[in-house]
Design a protein around this motif. Sequence first.
Motif, short mmCIF file in Angstrom:
data_model
loop_
_atom_site.label_atom_id
_atom_site.label_comp_id
_atom_site.label_asym_id
_atom_site.label_seq_id
_atom_site.Cartn_x
_atom_site.Cartn_y
_atom_site.Cartn_z
N GLU A 19 0.79 -1.45 0.04
CA GLU A 19 0.11 -0.04 -0.05
C GLU A 19 0.88 1.28 0.15
N VAL A 20 0.34 2.37 -0.61
CA VAL A 20 0.88 3.44 -0.52
C VAL A 20 1.13 4.12 0.84
N ARG A 21 1.91 4.76 1.19
CA ARG A 21 1.80 5.47 2.68
C ARG A 21 1.02 6.60 2.63
N SER A 22 0.97 7.17 3.92
CA SER A 22 0.15 8.61 3.55
C SER A 22 0.06 9.35 2.17
N MET A 23 -0.82 9.77 1.58
CA MET A 23 -0.83 10.20 0.30
C MET A 23 -0.85 11.59 0.51
N ASN A 88 5.11 1.16 0.33
CA ASN A 88 5.42 0.29 1.28
C ASN A 88 6.42 -0.72 0.53
N GLY A 89 7.52 -1.13 0.82
CA GLY A 89 8.26 -2.17 0.42
C GLY A 89 9.73 -1.24 -0.13
N MET A 138 7.81 -7.35 -7.85
CA MET A 138 6.84 -6.95 -8.98
C MET A 138 5.91 -5.97 -8.47
N GLU A 139 5.36 -6.40 -7.51
CA GLU A 139 4.14 -5.51 -6.78
C GLU A 139 4.51 -4.19 -6.23
N ALA A 143 3.58 -0.67 -7.94
CA ALA A 143 2.87 0.33 -6.99
C ALA A 143 3.83 1.62 -7.25
N VAL A 144 5.20 1.61 -7.23
CA VAL A 144 6.02 2.79 -7.53
C VAL A 144 5.67 3.27 -8.88
#
Length: 184
Positions: A19-23, A88-89, A138-139, A143-144
């Motif tokens: 998941e993307v951290r706080s946007m 994340n990651g 890959m995920e 996401a990036v």
Amino acid sequence: MTDLDKGYPGNGGDGPRPEVRSMPFFPGPTGQAQVPPPAPGAPLSAPPLVPAQTVSGRHSQQQEAEGRITIDDEVIEKIATLAAMEVNGVATLAGRIEAGEDGRLGTGPGGRGVRVHMHENTVSLDLGLIVEYGSVIMEVAKAVQGNVARVAGLMLGMRVIAVNVSVEDVQMPAESRSQESGQG
């Protein structure tokens, strides 16, 4: 606890996605409807054009001044770096060091973690990532790509035509490293 322990599959199958951290919130001009961000994996597109604003019940014509606007590559690199680090990651960008004493992101000896290619009103970006051990690579990379394209497109007002991600290394998450160094 690694991402594998948290239920991330090790074989790239279906399962929880990073998941993307706080946007950050990028508000549009006041009084206009907000357009929701594109879904992850959606095709990249240019941000919507902003119509003339209404002032005191009548339309104001936006004056265009002569001259040019330039955005330094370093600004675009920083936007891409910050957007990538929200995912994340992502441990860090290859060749990028964390914020220095002055609070600015610096370039390490390995070179830049972001390379910018601009042509007229479009931009493409190359990113080198270091991913946290236990993440599905890959995920994280997808996401990036999505987050960098969305944030850069919104902040620059330009069409992002490509975000090329190269995963160059894997390292232990920061929390694990700090716990291990404190146990000795």
